[in-house]
Design a protein around this motif. Structure first.
Motif, mmCIF file in Angstrom:
data_model
loop_
_atom_site.group_PDB
_atom_site.id
_atom_site.type_symbol
_atom_site.label_atom_id
_atom_site.label_comp_id
_atom_site.label_asym_id
_atom_site.label_seq_id
_atom_site.Cartn_x
_atom_site.Cartn_y
_atom_site.Cartn_z
ATOM 1 N N PRO A 145 -41.898 7.521 -5.539
ATOM 2 C CA PRO A 145 -41.086 8.468 -6.313
ATOM 3 C C PRO A 145 -41.317 8.304 -7.815
ATOM 4 C CG PRO A 145 -39.733 6.644 -5.592
ATOM 5 C CD PRO A 145 -41.080 6.430 -4.964
ATOM 6 N N PHE A 146 -41.556 9.406 -8.505
ATOM 7 C CA PHE A 146 -42.033 9.367 -9.870
ATOM 8 C C PHE A 146 -40.921 9.025 -10.863
ATOM 9 C CE2 PHE A 146 -44.473 12.467 -7.405
ATOM 10 C CZ PHE A 146 -45.726 11.883 -7.467
ATOM 11 N N PRO A 147 -41.233 8.246 -11.888
ATOM 12 C CA PRO A 147 -40.224 7.931 -12.904
ATOM 13 C C PRO A 147 -39.879 9.116 -13.797
ATOM 14 C CG PRO A 147 -42.346 6.982 -13.487
ATOM 15 C CD PRO A 147 -42.493 7.527 -12.103
ATOM 16 N N THR A 148 -40.768 10.110 -13.854
ATOM 17 C CA THR A 148 -40.507 11.297 -14.668
ATOM 18 C C THR A 148 -40.484 12.537 -13.795
ATOM 19 O OG1 THR A 148 -42.890 11.309 -15.200
ATOM 20 C CG2 THR A 148 -41.380 10.391 -16.858
ATOM 21 N N SER A 149 -41.652 12.992 -13.383
ATOM 22 C CA SER A 149 -41.787 14.253 -12.656
ATOM 23 C C SER A 149 -43.046 14.206 -11.812
ATOM 24 C CB SER A 149 -41.857 15.410 -13.665
ATOM 25 O OG SER A 149 -42.209 16.627 -13.027
ATOM 26 N N GLN A 162 -34.935 9.296 -20.282
ATOM 27 C CA GLN A 162 -35.580 8.409 -21.247
ATOM 28 C C GLN A 162 -37.091 8.421 -21.075
ATOM 29 O OE1 GLN A 162 -33.458 4.773 -20.264
ATOM 30 N NE2 GLN A 162 -32.102 4.950 -22.052
ATOM 31 N N ALA A 163 -37.564 8.371 -19.826
ATOM 32 C CA ALA A 163 -39.003 8.372 -19.573
ATOM 33 C C ALA A 163 -39.632 9.701 -19.962
ATOM 34 C CB ALA A 163 -39.278 8.057 -18.102
ATOM 35 N N VAL A 164 -38.950 10.824 -19.658
ATOM 36 C CA VAL A 164 -39.445 12.140 -20.058
ATOM 37 C C VAL A 164 -39.536 12.224 -21.585
ATOM 38 C CG1 VAL A 164 -38.846 14.591 -20.159
ATOM 39 C CG2 VAL A 164 -38.694 13.354 -17.987
ATOM 40 N N ALA A 165 -38.504 11.742 -22.267
ATOM 41 C CA ALA A 165 -38.518 11.762 -23.730
ATOM 42 C C ALA A 165 -39.648 10.905 -24.281
ATOM 43 C CB ALA A 165 -37.174 11.286 -24.273
ATOM 44 N N GLU A 166 -39.925 9.770 -23.639
ATOM 45 C CA GLU A 166 -41.037 8.933 -24.098
ATOM 46 C C GLU A 166 -42.375 9.646 -23.946
ATOM 47 O OE1 GLU A 166 -43.242 4.632 -23.282
ATOM 48 O OE2 GLU A 166 -41.234 4.978 -22.457
ATOM 49 N N PHE A 221 -48.729 16.089 -5.670
ATOM 50 C CA PHE A 221 -47.978 16.411 -4.460
ATOM 51 C C PHE A 221 -48.416 15.519 -3.304
ATOM 52 C CE2 PHE A 221 -47.835 20.945 -6.319
ATOM 53 C CZ PHE A 221 -46.671 20.648 -7.018
ATOM 54 N N SER A 222 -48.726 14.268 -3.610
ATOM 55 C CA SER A 222 -49.299 13.370 -2.607
ATOM 56 C C SER A 222 -48.382 13.145 -1.419
ATOM 57 C CB SER A 222 -49.611 12.019 -3.254
ATOM 58 O OG SER A 222 -48.427 11.424 -3.761
ATOM 59 N N ASP A 223 -47.067 13.304 -1.645
ATOM 60 C CA ASP A 223 -46.129 13.039 -0.568
ATOM 61 C C ASP A 223 -46.014 14.194 0.411
ATOM 62 O OD1 ASP A 223 -45.003 14.347 -2.860
ATOM 63 O OD2 ASP A 223 -43.052 14.222 -1.899
ATOM 64 N N ARG A 224 -46.712 15.285 0.131
ATOM 65 C CA ARG A 224 -46.639 16.438 1.034
ATOM 66 C C ARG A 224 -47.854 17.339 0.808
ATOM 67 N NH1 ARG A 224 -43.163 17.073 -3.189
ATOM 68 N NH2 ARG A 224 -43.199 19.027 -4.349
ATOM 69 N N ALA A 225 -48.154 18.185 1.802
ATOM 70 C CA ALA A 225 -49.226 19.162 1.648
ATOM 71 C C ALA A 225 -48.795 20.153 0.563
ATOM 72 C CB ALA A 225 -49.458 19.869 2.978
ATOM 73 N N PRO A 226 -49.714 20.800 -0.128
ATOM 74 C CA PRO A 226 -51.156 20.875 0.143
ATOM 75 C C PRO A 226 -51.999 19.945 -0.710
ATOM 76 C CG PRO A 226 -50.547 22.580 -1.407
ATOM 77 C CD PRO A 226 -49.296 21.794 -1.136
ATOM 78 N N GLY A 227 -51.491 18.791 -1.115
ATOM 79 C CA GLY A 227 -52.229 17.895 -1.990
ATOM 80 C C GLY A 227 -51.987 18.230 -3.455
ATOM 81 N N ASN A 228 -52.716 17.554 -4.333
ATOM 82 C CA ASN A 228 -52.544 17.741 -5.767
ATOM 83 C C ASN A 228 -53.212 19.031 -6.220
ATOM 84 O OD1 ASN A 228 -51.431 15.226 -5.476
ATOM 85 N ND2 ASN A 228 -53.166 14.131 -6.369
ATOM 86 N N LEU A 229 -52.587 19.687 -7.219
ATOM 87 C CA LEU A 229 -53.056 21.015 -7.620
ATOM 88 C C LEU A 229 -53.018 21.183 -9.133
ATOM 89 C CD1 LEU A 229 -51.091 23.207 -5.028
ATOM 90 C CD2 LEU A 229 -53.510 22.561 -4.909
ATOM 91 N N GLY A 244 -49.225 4.264 -20.746
ATOM 92 C CA GLY A 244 -48.534 5.477 -20.334
ATOM 93 C C GLY A 244 -48.558 5.739 -18.853
ATOM 94 N N SER A 245 -49.387 5.018 -18.091
ATOM 95 C CA SER A 245 -49.478 5.286 -16.647
ATOM 96 C C SER A 245 -48.180 4.968 -15.933
ATOM 97 C CB SER A 245 -50.632 4.493 -16.032
ATOM 98 O OG SER A 245 -50.444 3.100 -16.209
ATOM 99 N N GLU A 246 -47.378 4.070 -16.518
ATOM 100 C CA GLU A 246 -46.096 3.750 -15.901
ATOM 101 C C GLU A 246 -45.119 4.921 -15.999
ATOM 102 O OE1 GLU A 246 -45.727 2.799 -20.240
ATOM 103 O OE2 GLU A 246 -47.264 2.562 -18.678
ATOM 104 N N LEU A 247 -45.385 5.870 -16.880
ATOM 105 C CA LEU A 247 -44.508 7.027 -17.051
ATOM 106 C C LEU A 247 -44.810 8.135 -16.053
ATOM 107 C CD1 LEU A 247 -44.576 7.167 -20.942
ATOM 108 C CD2 LEU A 247 -42.668 6.407 -19.499
#
Length: 425
Positions: free
Chosen positions: A410-414, A86-90, A367-375, A402-405
């Motif tokens: 753990p992410f609500p979408t991806s 549902q969140a991905v579709a939104e 990728f904040s929960d693991r290395a190598p950071g955001n990319l 939209g920030s809630e999406l």
């Protein structure tokens, strides 16, 4: 394929499948996507005529609609109430792309999953958003989870995800799908699922550092069967107002989860190189598709390279020149899409992000929960003969609509963010 959009009642019979376009792909299946405004109206306006250009919105989205076991995604999509779907579709309804590539969408023959996602999620209002309808869909088999029967990771045993042609726990895991409001030329689709890595001239075949021989991680028997594409590479011609735009879709392997031989890093590089050669006149004569046709795109062809390429131009574990093969290509534009949320996340998280060389506003994956950071790993790159109108990463800053999406782990979408491109065709 009709030239006009089919009705909803007949949509299932008009969906495009690989079985229609390539028997080879069906055989393989049998083997056990500057800070911009937050308002994102649809790019398309009035229908194009022969004398009127058309504005088209492309979007790539690694939506993480993959599951850990075969059949699970069908159950989730069939329920109509899966929170992630549902969140991905939104997210998709908010951005309203005309042509959409979804990465990490488990493949099932017969288009069952893509139809369920359309009917139960995209065509249903999500949190007050307007439904969105895609009359044309393309999906096809991928290499993930397809057993090779070989010891590809040199573990001494055969079996499991590491010994599949592409890492996966079951055939079709981490697949792809293309949704389109514009007709797809089914007869002209080309897939490169079965192209062998060894057949690429100058391939960066991995080397076992424990032996004196070069590029010998894979045996001759393994190289005779090993496919370059970890999922697949698709050339999908989309007809837009009388003009063909080739959607070049792929999802190269992450350049990690290996050892000193760098078998995934070298494969990521050459999976990306496939498209660089494909759009270079004369450079892809060696390349054959799953129907046995050789060569690449014709000079002057219009195209958009789309997908999660698992390679950042400045940071991360990919080979230094991997994505630069596309970003620096003489036929390709880099609109450098950005977001407020990416820059904010890198600053708030710190850690590996603090040492990055690249602009965090361009990041597309958290990728904040693991290395190598955001990319920056997701791309929508148009050919230079398409006029760019706008481009952005959909990653709202905290507290913005939209920030809630997108959220935080753990992410609500991806863990990936959509990348959007508006062009005039």
């Amino acid at each position: 394929m009709p030239s006009t959009s089919p009705t909803r009642a007949t949509r299932r019979t008009t969906r495009l499948t690989a079985a229609v376009t390539t028997a080879a792909a069906a055989l393989a299946a049998a083997v056990p996507l500057a800070v911009v405004p937050l308002a994102v109206p649809a790019a398309s306006a009035a229908p194009a005529t022969a004398s009127q250009p058309e504005d088209v919105r492309f979007m790539t989205y690694n939506a993480s609609l993959n599951r850990s076991a075969a059949g699970e995604l069908l159950e989730d999509l069939g329920s109509g109430d899966d929170a992630q779907a549902q969140a991905v579709a939104e997210v998709i309804q908010r951005n309203r792309p005309d042509v959409l590539l979804v990465n990490e969408f488990d493949y099932y023959p017969g288009n069952e999953a893509v139809d369920l996602f359309s009917e139960n999620y995209l065509e249903v209002p999500q949190n007050g958003q307007e439904p969105i309808d895609y009359p044309y869909v393309y999906t096809a088999p991928v290499n993930t989870g397809v057993p090779s029967g070989l010891d590809l990771d040199n573990s001494g045993t055969v079996g499991g995800g590491n010994d599949a042609f592409g890492f996966g726990l079951f055939p079709g895991q981490y697949g792809m799908a293309v949704y389109s409001k514009h007709p797809i030329d089914a007869a002209a689709v080309r897939t490169f699922q079965q192209f062998l890595w060894k057949d690429m001239p100058g391939a960066l075949l991995p080397d076992d550092p424990a032996t004196p021989e070069p590029a010998d991680w894979y045996s001759e028997e393994e190289l005779a069967a090993f496919r370059l594409s970890s999922k697949s590479h698709w050339d999908i011609p989309v007809e837009i107002g009388g003009t063909t735009v080739h959607v070049l879709a792929a999802h190269p392997t992450p350049p990690t989860f290996d050892g000193a031989e760098d078998r995934n890093g070298t494969r990521n590089h050459d999976e990306t190189r496939l498209w660089a050669d494909y759009v270079t006149p004369g450079a892809a004569d060696y390349l054959y598709d799953d129907a046995g046709r050789h060569g690449g795109l014709k000079p002057g062809a219009r195209f958009v390279v789309m997908g999660d390429y698992n390679a950042d131009p400045n940071d991360g574990d990919s080979r230094d020149a991997s994505i630069l093969q596309l970003l620096g290509h003489h036929r390709i534009q880099d609109p450098a899409p950005a977001s407020a949320g990416g820059a904010e996340a890198a600053q708030v998280q710190g850690g590996a992000n603090a040492a990055h060389e690249g602009d965090p506003a361009l990041d597309t994956a958290d990728f904040s929960d693991r290395a190598p950071g955001n990319l920056r790993v997701d791309y929508v790159l148009p050919s230079k003969n398409l006029r760019v109108l706008d481009s952005y990463v959909y990653w709202p800053a905290a507290g913005e609509p939209g920030s809630e999406l997108t959220g935080t782990y753990p992410f609500p979408t991806s863990d990936h963010r959509p990348v959007v491109l508006d062009v005039r065709v």
